[in-house]
Design a protein around this motif. Structure first.
Motif, PDB file in Angstrom:
ATOM      1  N   ALA A   1      23.556  14.812  56.787  1.00 26.64           N
ATOM      2  CA  ALA A   1      22.151  14.686  56.381  1.00 26.64           C
ATOM      3  C   ALA A   1      22.014  14.249  54.933  1.00 26.64           C
ATOM      4  CB  ALA A   1      21.433  16.014  56.603  1.00 26.64           C
ATOM      5  N   SER A   2      22.994  14.561  54.104  1.00 32.12           N
ATOM      6  CA  SER A   2      22.925  14.201  52.691  1.00 32.12           C
ATOM      7  C   SER A   2      23.366  12.758  52.443  1.00 32.12           C
ATOM      8  CB  SER A   2      23.809  15.140  51.869  1.00 32.12           C
ATOM      9  OG  SER A   2      25.162  14.989  52.262  1.00 32.12           O
ATOM     10  N   ARG A   3      23.764  12.049  53.496  1.00 30.50           N
ATOM     11  CA  ARG A   3      24.235  10.675  53.368  1.00 30.50           C
ATOM     12  C   ARG A   3      23.391   9.763  54.236  1.00 30.50           C
ATOM     13  NH1 ARG A   3      28.144  10.082  49.508  1.00 30.50           N
ATOM     14  NH2 ARG A   3      29.501   8.777  50.723  1.00 30.50           N
ATOM     15  N   GLY A   4      23.376   8.483  53.905  1.00 30.77           N
ATOM     16  CA  GLY A   4      22.705   7.479  54.707  1.00 30.77           C
ATOM     17  C   GLY A   4      23.636   6.296  54.878  1.00 30.77           C
ATOM     18  N   ASN A   5      23.267   5.365  55.733  1.00 29.66           N
ATOM     19  CA  ASN A   5      24.075   4.168  55.952  1.00 29.66           C
ATOM     20  C   ASN A   5      23.344   2.969  55.385  1.00 29.66           C
ATOM     21  OD1 ASN A   5      26.494   4.854  57.455  1.00 29.66           O
ATOM     22  ND2 ASN A   5      25.083   5.613  58.987  1.00 29.66           N
ATOM     23  N   LEU A   6      23.922   2.328  54.398  1.00 27.59           N
ATOM     24  CA  LEU A   6      23.372   1.110  53.825  1.00 27.59           C
ATOM     25  C   LEU A   6      23.977  -0.047  54.595  1.00 27.59           C
ATOM     26  CD1 LEU A   6      21.578   0.084  51.526  1.00 27.59           C
ATOM     27  CD2 LEU A   6      23.615  -0.023  50.105  1.00 27.59           C
ATOM     28  N   LYS A   7      23.133  -0.935  55.114  1.00 30.24           N
ATOM     29  CA  LYS A   7      23.617  -2.010  55.975  1.00 30.24           C
ATOM     30  C   LYS A   7      23.253  -3.373  55.388  1.00 30.24           C
ATOM     31  CE  LYS A   7      22.305   1.125  59.496  1.00 30.24           C
ATOM     32  NZ  LYS A   7      21.548   1.904  58.556  1.00 30.24           N
ATOM     33  N   TYR A   8      24.123  -4.369  55.613  1.00 32.35           N
ATOM     34  CA  TYR A   8      23.826  -5.743  55.265  1.00 32.35           C
ATOM     35  C   TYR A   8      24.428  -6.638  56.329  1.00 32.35           C
ATOM     36  CZ  TYR A   8      23.076 -10.018  52.861  1.00 32.35           C
ATOM     37  OH  TYR A   8      22.621 -11.261  52.558  1.00 32.35           O
ATOM     38  N   PRO A   9      23.729  -7.592  56.918  1.00 28.91           N
ATOM     39  CA  PRO A   9      22.309  -7.861  56.728  1.00 28.91           C
ATOM     40  C   PRO A   9      21.472  -6.629  57.044  1.00 28.91           C
ATOM     41  CG  PRO A   9      23.307  -9.570  58.130  1.00 28.91           C
ATOM     42  CD  PRO A   9      24.319  -8.493  57.929  1.00 28.91           C
ATOM     43  N   PHE A  10      20.323  -6.571  56.442  1.00 29.99           N
ATOM     44  CA  PHE A  10      19.450  -5.403  56.559  1.00 29.99           C
ATOM     45  C   PHE A  10      19.117  -5.116  58.021  1.00 29.99           C
ATOM     46  CE2 PHE A  10      18.171  -7.764  52.648  1.00 29.99           C
ATOM     47  CZ  PHE A  10      18.852  -6.964  51.761  1.00 29.99           C
ATOM     48  N   ALA A  11      19.097  -3.856  58.368  1.00 31.31           N
ATOM     49  CA  ALA A  11      18.788  -3.460  59.747  1.00 31.31           C
ATOM     50  C   ALA A  11      17.401  -3.923  60.162  1.00 31.31           C
ATOM     51  CB  ALA A  11      18.898  -1.942  59.890  1.00 31.31           C
TER      52      ALA A  11
ATOM     53  N   GLN B   1      18.829 -10.606  61.850  1.00 31.91           N
ATOM     54  CA  GLN B   1      20.263 -10.807  61.688  1.00 31.91           C
ATOM     55  C   GLN B   1      21.007  -9.480  61.552  1.00 31.91           C
ATOM     56  OE1 GLN B   1      20.488 -13.347  58.262  1.00 31.91           O
ATOM     57  NE2 GLN B   1      20.374 -15.192  59.498  1.00 31.91           N
ATOM     58  N   GLY B   2      20.281  -8.380  61.467  1.00 29.95           N
ATOM     59  CA  GLY B   2      20.893  -7.068  61.318  1.00 29.95           C
ATOM     60  C   GLY B   2      21.630  -6.636  62.574  1.00 29.95           C
ATOM     61  N   ALA B   3      22.441  -5.626  62.442  1.00 34.87           N
ATOM     62  CA  ALA B   3      23.291  -5.166  63.538  1.00 34.87           C
ATOM     63  C   ALA B   3      22.487  -4.697  64.750  1.00 34.87           C
ATOM     64  CB  ALA B   3      24.186  -4.037  63.051  1.00 34.87           C
ATOM     65  N   LYS B   4      21.272  -4.213  64.521  1.00 38.23           N
ATOM     66  CA  LYS B   4      20.466  -3.704  65.629  1.00 38.23           C
ATOM     67  C   LYS B   4      20.156  -4.799  66.647  1.00 38.23           C
ATOM     68  CE  LYS B   4      16.086  -1.392  66.603  1.00 38.23           C
ATOM     69  NZ  LYS B   4      14.899  -0.777  66.049  1.00 38.23           N
ATOM     70  N   TYR B   5      19.927  -6.021  66.160  1.00 36.96           N
ATOM     71  CA  TYR B   5      19.522  -7.109  67.054  1.00 36.96           C
ATOM     72  C   TYR B   5      20.610  -8.148  67.274  1.00 36.96           C
ATOM     73  CZ  TYR B   5      14.936  -5.170  66.092  1.00 36.96           C
ATOM     74  OH  TYR B   5      13.879  -4.331  65.957  1.00 36.96           O
ATOM     75  N   ASN B   6      21.401  -8.434  66.256  1.00 40.97           N
ATOM     76  CA  ASN B   6      22.325  -9.547  66.310  1.00 40.97           C
ATOM     77  C   ASN B   6      23.669  -9.178  66.915  1.00 40.97           C
ATOM     78  OD1 ASN B   6      23.629 -11.959  65.879  1.00 40.97           O
ATOM     79  ND2 ASN B   6      23.635 -11.829  63.681  1.00 40.97           N
TER      80      ASN B   6
END
Length: 75
Positions: free
Chosen positions: A15-25, A29-34
């Protein structure tokens, strides 16, 4: 791109951490769709929130709408 971070399922991210993604989610082009190449790195939750707030500010300032093209320069 960012160098690859540790491969950790999002559900196991503390919970104290997050995931920074590139390309942006939030982009097509982000991992969610691409599903193509992307980088992910765990950062602390405040850094992740700050990055999200800055990105939202950019979208608003530049009036980026869904489907609009834009470039990101990383210094």
């Amino acid at each position: 791109m960012l160098p690859p971070g540790p491969t950790v399922p999002v559900s196991s991210c503390p919970a104290s951490r997050g995931n920074l993604k590139y390309p942006f989610a939030s982009t097509w082009q982000g991992a969610k769709y691409n599903g193509g190449p992307f980088s992910r790195r765990m950062v602390n939750a405040q850094q992740n929130k700050n990055a999200g707030d800055a990105l939202k500010g950019f979208y608003t300032y530049a009036r980026v709408l869904e489907g609009d093209r834009f470039l990101v320069w990383i210094r």
